[in-house]
Design a protein around this motif. Structure first.
Motif, PDB file in Angstrom:
ATOM      1  N   GLY A 130       0.827  -1.194   0.000  1.00 41.59           N
ATOM      2  CA  GLY A 130       0.000   0.000   0.000  1.00 41.59           C
ATOM      3  C   GLY A 130       0.856   1.237   0.000  1.00 41.59           C
ATOM      4  N   CYS A 150       4.889  -1.145   5.704  1.00 37.73           N
ATOM      5  CA  CYS A 150       3.462  -0.856   5.635  1.00 37.73           C
ATOM      6  C   CYS A 150       3.200   0.441   6.372  1.00 37.73           C
ATOM      7  CB  CYS A 150       2.655  -2.003   6.253  1.00 37.73           C
ATOM      8  SG  CYS A 150       0.968  -1.574   6.716  1.00 37.73           S
ATOM      9  N   CYS A 178      -1.270   1.116   5.451  1.00 41.06           N
ATOM     10  CA  CYS A 178      -1.601   0.337   4.253  1.00 41.06           C
ATOM     11  C   CYS A 178      -2.985  -0.291   4.320  1.00 41.06           C
ATOM     12  CB  CYS A 178      -0.549  -0.754   4.028  1.00 41.06           C
ATOM     13  SG  CYS A 178      -0.413  -1.930   5.396  1.00 41.06           S
TER      14      CYS A 178
END
Length: 659
Positions: free
Chosen positions: A257, A319, A322
């Motif tokens: 992400g 992350c 995310c």
């Protein structure tokens, strides 16, 4: 050095003087009717001739009667079968039959026409502008979708959803700025973006919309923010600053992400290679924008299936907000992180839930407790926590897993952790029995890692001499390719549409895709030649799986079935390279056609992008007829050696969308 034979423009072509070989190497041989008793004149009396003719006519009549009876019987059986099939099955088999008939007719056409010009393909309707097969349904109205509740698209490849047409770029599309300028500025009209993308306050998702372009370098807010963030992570690991990541054994990073790729863009300056993955998004795609900036990215998500990377591949997983709910599904997403991480690797998690203020909420406190306990059962050590960021380190001791009384079980020996091509998420721990279980601090640091030691090569059954010979061969190939392409890439032909032309050199290569990467030699040779390009190394699922070796060299890549769509958006690569791929696919009969594969190349290739194909002569010659259908400019070249291989160099023209 290859020598040019001829060039065809936008679908033209000259005959080669020989029979055309189709993609599956089908050959047609005329039957010798004389050997079967027909076609010879017999010197017999007239009466005997008449009797023989009558006998033949009688035999033909009987044969026709038998044929009619069999046809009627087959029709009756077919009608009865239809009545017992469900409507879905009827449609499914009808579509398969329809596609097969079309493929057979095309094959017959190629065999009958030889290398003559085939019909050029039409352009797709406007709604296919950002079409991503396996994810996108163009019939959906994405403008009416609720931005607050994003749609989660699962990868689902259906052969009957493909459309045999050429995707046009947006109306005001412009060739991306060359690297490194393109890292900080992209043309606004090149990506599908709305005002919704500016509502996020994520560190890695900030940008400024200007009149013609989007800027990712908005004063000190953007650059200093990411620089401070990466400096903080380095200190949490125990390093002086982010320049020491390489010394700590960190080279490959998976950014989950990834926002718009700013984290990976900054790490690239520190010699780290970051792969961005994010869900498919109909608008404002993180993957599309990241690739537009010249940063590695592909569509991928932590949902229900493993990512198409082997185990023990990444030195760090990152992350930052995310939106993965790590506490869900009994921690199976954290197990997937553990599978991908090398021994001694790092998992960096930045989330608002990690702050002291957020953990005053009982629900958030419960979620954090689940994640913390599960990470401990995975034999991760929590190194540090600062503000929203937590850093875990995966253990380098295999015995830790077997000594744990709680947590996931260890996978059985039959589990194949090296070929996880979109397999369901596995709740057990993998990689412990692998010979590739080498702590990151014990690996050769980058850039020496790219050459691999004899001990590491022995894992793959390769001899150092063979590996060195492969490297030398690719270095020569890259030299020849660049000598061939330089006059074309750096010339002022063909002109781009529009009044203004960017400063030379024109059409600089940045995003490169190798469709059949082997050992990653093409990637290594580009780096040795000092080219500012990164390579997505693709290992076909129907060939030898050297993807673990590619990751061990410090490169990035993915497994892929080239009869399916590649998980990326249209117009995301400057060059596509394929050595031996056509031969590999030709051995897999009845999978997909050469045209299907080339349509996918055309989809992901940018206007004015380049394609280099090397393979056996008859397959390359057939490929050239397909490029004529795609309206590509093509040059076919032979090699001075006695090799049967030929080289096909193509450029995709810039077709403007009709106003």
């Amino acid at each position: 050095m290859p020598r040019p034979l001829y060039r065809g423009f936008s679908g033209g072509g000259r005959g080669s003087g020989g029979a055309v070989h189709d993609f599956f190497d089908v050959s047609c041989q005329a039957k010798d009717f004389g050997e079967n008793g027909f076609g010879h004149e017999l010197l017999t009396p007239t009466a005997a001739n008449r009797n023989r003719q009558n006998l033949i006519f009688t035999f033909l009549k009987l044969s026709l009667a038998v044929f009619v009876v069999l046809a009627l019987s087959a029709s009756l059986y077919w009608a009865i079968s239809i009545s017992t099939f469900a409507r879905g099955n009827i449609y499914h088999y009808y579509r398969r039959l329809q596609k097969q008939v079309v493929a057979d007719l095309a094959e017959i056409g190629e065999l009958s026409l030889g290398i003559a010009r085939l019909k050029e393909l039409d352009f797709c309707p406007p709604e296919y502008e950002n079409y991503v097969p396996c994810y996108n349904n163009v019939s959906e109205n994405f403008d009416l979708a609720d931005p607050v509740v994003p749609i989660v698209y699962e990868r689902k490849c259906l052969g009957d959803t493909e459309k045999g047409c050429l995707i046009l770029p947006p109306r005001n599309y412009r060739i991306p700025l060359r690297w490194p300028s393109g890292r900080d500025f992209i043309w606004k009209d090149n990506v599908k973006i709305t005002g919704q993308e500016f509502s996020s306050g994520s560190l890695t998702k900030r940008m400024m919309m200007e009149e013609e372009h989007i800027s990712f370098r908005s004063g000190s807010i953007m650059v200093d923010g990411v620089e401070d963030y990466t400096h903080q992570i380095a200190e949490m690991i125990g390093l002086q600053n982010e320049s020491n990541f390489i010394e700590a054994g960190i080279r490959t990073v998976l950014d989950i992400g990834c926002g718009f790729g700013s984290f990976g863009a900054h790490l690239f300056s520190k010699q780290l290679l970051t792969m961005c993955i994010a869900n498919y998004e109909a608008s404002g795609s993180q993957v599309q924008i990241t690739l537009e900036r010249g940063i590695p990215a592909m569509i991928g998500s932590f949902s229900s299936r493993q990512l198409p990377y082997p185990s023990l591949s990444f030195d760090m997983l990152h992350c930052a907000r995310c939106e993965v709910e790590w506490e869900k599904n009994d921690g199976i997403f954290l197990v997937e992180v553990d599978r991908l991480l090398r021994p001694g690797g790092y998992f960096v998690w930045t989330s608002q839930m990690n702050t002291h203020r957020s953990q005053r909420d009982k629900e958030n406190q419960k979620k954090w407790s689940i994640i913390r306990d599960f990470a401990e059962n995975l034999c991760w050590d929590m190194l540090s926590q600062q503000d929203e960021t937590i850093v875990w380190k995966k253990t380098s001791r295999r015995k830790c897993y077997s000594s744990k009384k709680a947590g996931p079980e260890i996978c059985g020996r039959s589990h194949d952790a090296e070929s996880p091509y979109y397999q369901p998420l596995n709740p057990c721990i993998t990689g412990m029995r692998s010979q590739r279980w080498i702590p990151i601090e014990n690996r050769t640091p980058w850039p020496s890692r790219a050459r691999l030691s004899s001990t590491e090569l022995d894992i793959y059954g390769l001899h150092p001499e063979d590996f060195a010979e492969d490297a030398a061969s690719w270095n020569m190939v890259i030299h020849n390719y660049w000598s061939l392409l330089s006059p074309l890439i750096f010339s002022d032909h063909p002109k781009r549409p529009g009044d203004e032309e960017p400063s030379p050199p024109f059409n600089m290569l940045r995003n490169v895709l190798d469709m059949n990467a082997h050992f990653g030699g093409f990637n290594a040779a580009l780096l040795d030649a000092g080219k500012s390009a990164w390579v997505m190394n693709v290992v076909p699922t129907n060939g030898p799986n050297y993807l673990p070796l590619i990751f061990d060299r410090g490169f990035i890549g993915v497994q892929h079935d080239w009869c399916e769509a590649f998980p990326t958006y249209p117009r995301t690569y400057d060059m596509v390279h394929a050595e031996g791929l056509l031969s590999l696919e030709a051995r897999q009969k009845q999978r997909c056609s050469m045209l299907d594969i080339f349509l996918e190349i055309d989809r992901i290739l940018r206007p004015e992008g380049w394609v280099i194909i090397r393979d056996t002569a008859h397959l390359v010659e057939t490929a050239r007829t397909v490029t004529a259908q795609l309206k590509w400019d093509a040059r076919l070249m032979a090699f001075a050696s006695s090799s049967d291989d030929k080289l096909l160099v193509c450029q995709k023209p810039f077709f403007r969308k009709q106003q």
